[in-house]
Design a protein around this motif. Structure first.
Motif, mmCIF file in Angstrom:
data_model
loop_
_atom_site.group_PDB
_atom_site.id
_atom_site.type_symbol
_atom_site.label_atom_id
_atom_site.label_comp_id
_atom_site.label_asym_id
_atom_site.label_seq_id
_atom_site.Cartn_x
_atom_site.Cartn_y
_atom_site.Cartn_z
ATOM 1 N N THR A 47 0.834 -1.209 0.000
ATOM 2 C CA THR A 47 0.000 0.000 0.000
ATOM 3 C C THR A 47 0.867 1.256 0.000
ATOM 4 O O THR A 47 0.597 2.215 -0.735
ATOM 5 C CB THR A 47 -0.925 0.015 1.230
ATOM 6 O OG1 THR A 47 -1.722 -1.178 1.240
ATOM 7 C CG2 THR A 47 -1.840 1.232 1.209
ATOM 8 N N LYS A 48 1.903 1.251 0.815
ATOM 9 C CA LYS A 48 2.810 2.403 0.863
ATOM 10 C C LYS A 48 3.475 2.628 -0.491
ATOM 11 O O LYS A 48 3.659 3.768 -0.919
ATOM 12 C CB LYS A 48 3.854 2.186 1.947
ATOM 13 C CG LYS A 48 3.278 2.180 3.359
ATOM 14 C CD LYS A 48 4.348 1.903 4.399
ATOM 15 C CE LYS A 48 3.758 1.870 5.808
ATOM 16 N NZ LYS A 48 4.783 1.568 6.825
ATOM 17 N N SER A 52 3.058 5.982 -2.922
ATOM 18 C CA SER A 52 4.221 6.694 -3.437
ATOM 19 C C SER A 52 4.178 6.811 -4.960
ATOM 20 O O SER A 52 4.427 7.887 -5.525
ATOM 21 C CB SER A 52 5.500 5.972 -3.003
ATOM 22 O OG SER A 52 6.642 6.603 -3.535
ATOM 23 N N GLU A 53 3.803 5.725 -5.624
ATOM 24 C CA GLU A 53 3.751 5.728 -7.090
ATOM 25 C C GLU A 53 2.631 6.625 -7.592
ATOM 26 O O GLU A 53 2.802 7.358 -8.585
ATOM 27 C CB GLU A 53 3.560 4.303 -7.598
ATOM 28 C CG GLU A 53 3.712 4.146 -9.103
ATOM 29 C CD GLU A 53 5.098 4.524 -9.593
ATOM 30 O OE1 GLU A 53 5.210 5.039 -10.736
ATOM 31 O OE2 GLU A 53 6.073 4.329 -8.846
ATOM 32 N N LEU A 54 1.477 6.581 -6.924
ATOM 33 C CA LEU A 54 0.355 7.441 -7.319
ATOM 34 C C LEU A 54 0.732 8.916 -7.216
ATOM 35 O O LEU A 54 0.429 9.711 -8.118
ATOM 36 C CB LEU A 54 -0.857 7.154 -6.428
ATOM 37 C CG LEU A 54 -1.838 6.070 -6.879
ATOM 38 C CD1 LEU A 54 -2.893 5.836 -5.812
ATOM 39 C CD2 LEU A 54 -2.503 6.464 -8.194
ATOM 40 N N GLU A 55 1.372 9.279 -6.126
ATOM 41 C CA GLU A 55 1.730 10.679 -5.928
ATOM 42 C C GLU A 55 2.806 11.122 -6.914
ATOM 43 O O GLU A 55 2.809 12.278 -7.354
ATOM 44 C CB GLU A 55 2.188 10.885 -4.483
ATOM 45 C CG GLU A 55 1.037 10.726 -3.487
ATOM 46 C CD GLU A 55 1.441 11.023 -2.052
ATOM 47 O OE1 GLU A 55 2.663 11.046 -1.775
ATOM 48 O OE2 GLU A 55 0.543 11.216 -1.214
ATOM 49 N N ASN A 56 3.699 10.197 -7.275
ATOM 50 C CA ASN A 56 4.714 10.533 -8.275
ATOM 51 C C ASN A 56 4.095 10.779 -9.649
ATOM 52 O O ASN A 56 4.501 11.689 -10.379
ATOM 53 C CB ASN A 56 5.754 9.416 -8.375
ATOM 54 C CG ASN A 56 6.677 9.392 -7.173
ATOM 55 O OD1 ASN A 56 6.858 10.402 -6.506
ATOM 56 N ND2 ASN A 56 7.265 8.243 -6.881
ATOM 57 N N GLU A 77 -9.009 7.840 -5.716
ATOM 58 C CA GLU A 77 -9.952 6.807 -6.189
ATOM 59 C C GLU A 77 -9.266 5.456 -6.387
ATOM 60 O O GLU A 77 -9.803 4.413 -5.975
ATOM 61 C CB GLU A 77 -10.600 7.247 -7.500
ATOM 62 C CG GLU A 77 -11.567 6.216 -8.053
ATOM 63 C CD GLU A 77 -12.211 6.659 -9.358
ATOM 64 O OE1 GLU A 77 -12.823 5.806 -10.011
ATOM 65 O OE2 GLU A 77 -12.086 7.859 -9.706
ATOM 66 N N ILE A 78 -8.097 5.438 -6.995
ATOM 67 C CA ILE A 78 -7.399 4.166 -7.236
ATOM 68 C C ILE A 78 -7.062 3.490 -5.913
ATOM 69 O O ILE A 78 -7.224 2.272 -5.764
ATOM 70 C CB ILE A 78 -6.116 4.408 -8.060
ATOM 71 C CG1 ILE A 78 -6.482 4.859 -9.476
ATOM 72 C CG2 ILE A 78 -5.255 3.149 -8.111
ATOM 73 C CD1 ILE A 78 -5.279 5.197 -10.343
#
Length: 227
Positions: A47-48, A52-56, A77-78
Motif C-alpha cells: 500500500t505504501k 508513493s507511485e500514485l503521488e509521483n 480513487e485508485i
C-alpha cells in the motif's frame, strides 16, 4: 457530475474538496470489523508503495486524514478501490461500480443484493463455527489439565514437600550466603521440574512447558527469598 454522493451497499461515501474518497465509510459499508480497518490496510508495504507511485505520477497528495465531525481518512480513487479489493474481491466490484455511477451521474440508493447478504451471512456463519471450535479446544485443554492434576496429585505433593524442606534447610542451616544461594537454586530446580511434569502430562508444547517451568522456578525462588 451529480451532486449526490456515491453509495455502496446503502452507505454514502463522502468526498473531500479534492475528490478523495472516505475510507472509513467504505469500511462501514463492508460490514466487517477492525481486522479490515483502513489503518491496517495503510500499514501494508504494498500500500505504501502504491501511494508513493500514485503521488509521483499524479503530482497530487493521494492520502489525507482529517479530524472533526466530518473527518476521516480520504484517499485517491485508485487507492480507495484497492482498499475495497483488500477487504473482499466482490466488494471491490461493488465499490468500483458505485464510483462509475457517481461520476456518470447515476448514483442512487441501492439496497444490498441477495448475493451480498448471502455472502455476509456465510462470513458470519464461518466465524461462529471458528469460535465454537476454539471454545471446544479450550474446554478440552481445561479437561486435560484437570485430569492431569488428579493423576499427578501425589507427585505434586511430594515435590511441594521437598520444595518446602529445601527452603527450610537452606535458610535454617546458618552456613552463610553460599548455602542461601544453593538453597535458592534447589528451590528453582524443584519448581521447574514440578511445572514441567504437569505441563507434559497436559500435552502442552515442549517449548511452552520449558518456558513456563523457567518462570515458575524464578517466581518460586523470589517468593522463598522474601520469607
Amino acid at each position: 457530475m451529480s451532486n449526490k454522493l456515491p453509495i455502496v451497499v446503502g452507505v454514502e461515501i463522502p468526498l473531500d474538496e479534492h475528490g478523495r474518497y472516505n475510507l472509513n465509510s467504505l469500511h462501514k459499508a463492508s460490514g466487517l470489523g477492525e481486522e479490515k480497518a483502513p489503518a491496517k490496510f495503510l500499514r501494508n508495504k504494498s500500500t505504501k508503495q502504491l501511494i508513493s507511485e500514485l503521488e509521483n505520477q499524479t503530482g497530487q497528495i493521494c492520502l489525507v486524514s482529517n479530524e472533526g465531525k466530518n473527518g476521516g481518512t480520504f484517499a485517491h480513487e485508485i487507492l480507495a478501490v484497492e482498499y475495497a479489493g483488500w477487504i473482499r474481491p466482490d466488494f471491490r466490484i461493488q465499490v468500483n461500480q458505485a464510483f462509475i455511477d457517481y461520476k456518470s451521474g447515476n448514483a442512487e440508493l441501492k439496497l444490498p443484493t441477495l448475493s451480498h447478504m448471502s455472502g455476509e451471512f456465510e462470513t458470519l456463519r464461518n466465524k461462529l463455527v471458528l469460535d465454537e471450535k476454539e471454545e471446544s479446544a479450550l474446554l478440552t485443554q481445561c479437561a486435560r489439565i484437570m485430569n492431569a492434576r488428579k493423576k499427578t496429585k501425589s507427585k505434586r505433593q511430594r515435590l511441594m514437600d521437598a520444595l518446602k524442606d529445601a527452603g527450610q534447610d537452606a535458610f535454617d542451616f546458618g552456613g552463610g550466603a553460599m548455602m542461601g544461594k544453593f538453597g535458592l537454586f534447589l528451590i528453582y530446580l524443584i519448581a521447574f521440574v514440578c511445572t514441567v511434569v504437569i505441563g507434559i502430562a497436559t500435552g502442552m508444547p515442549k517449548q511452552a512447558v520449558y518456558a513456563l517451568g523457567l518462570w515458575s522456578g524464578f517466581i518460586a525462588s523470589l517468593l522463598i527469598e522474601e520469607i
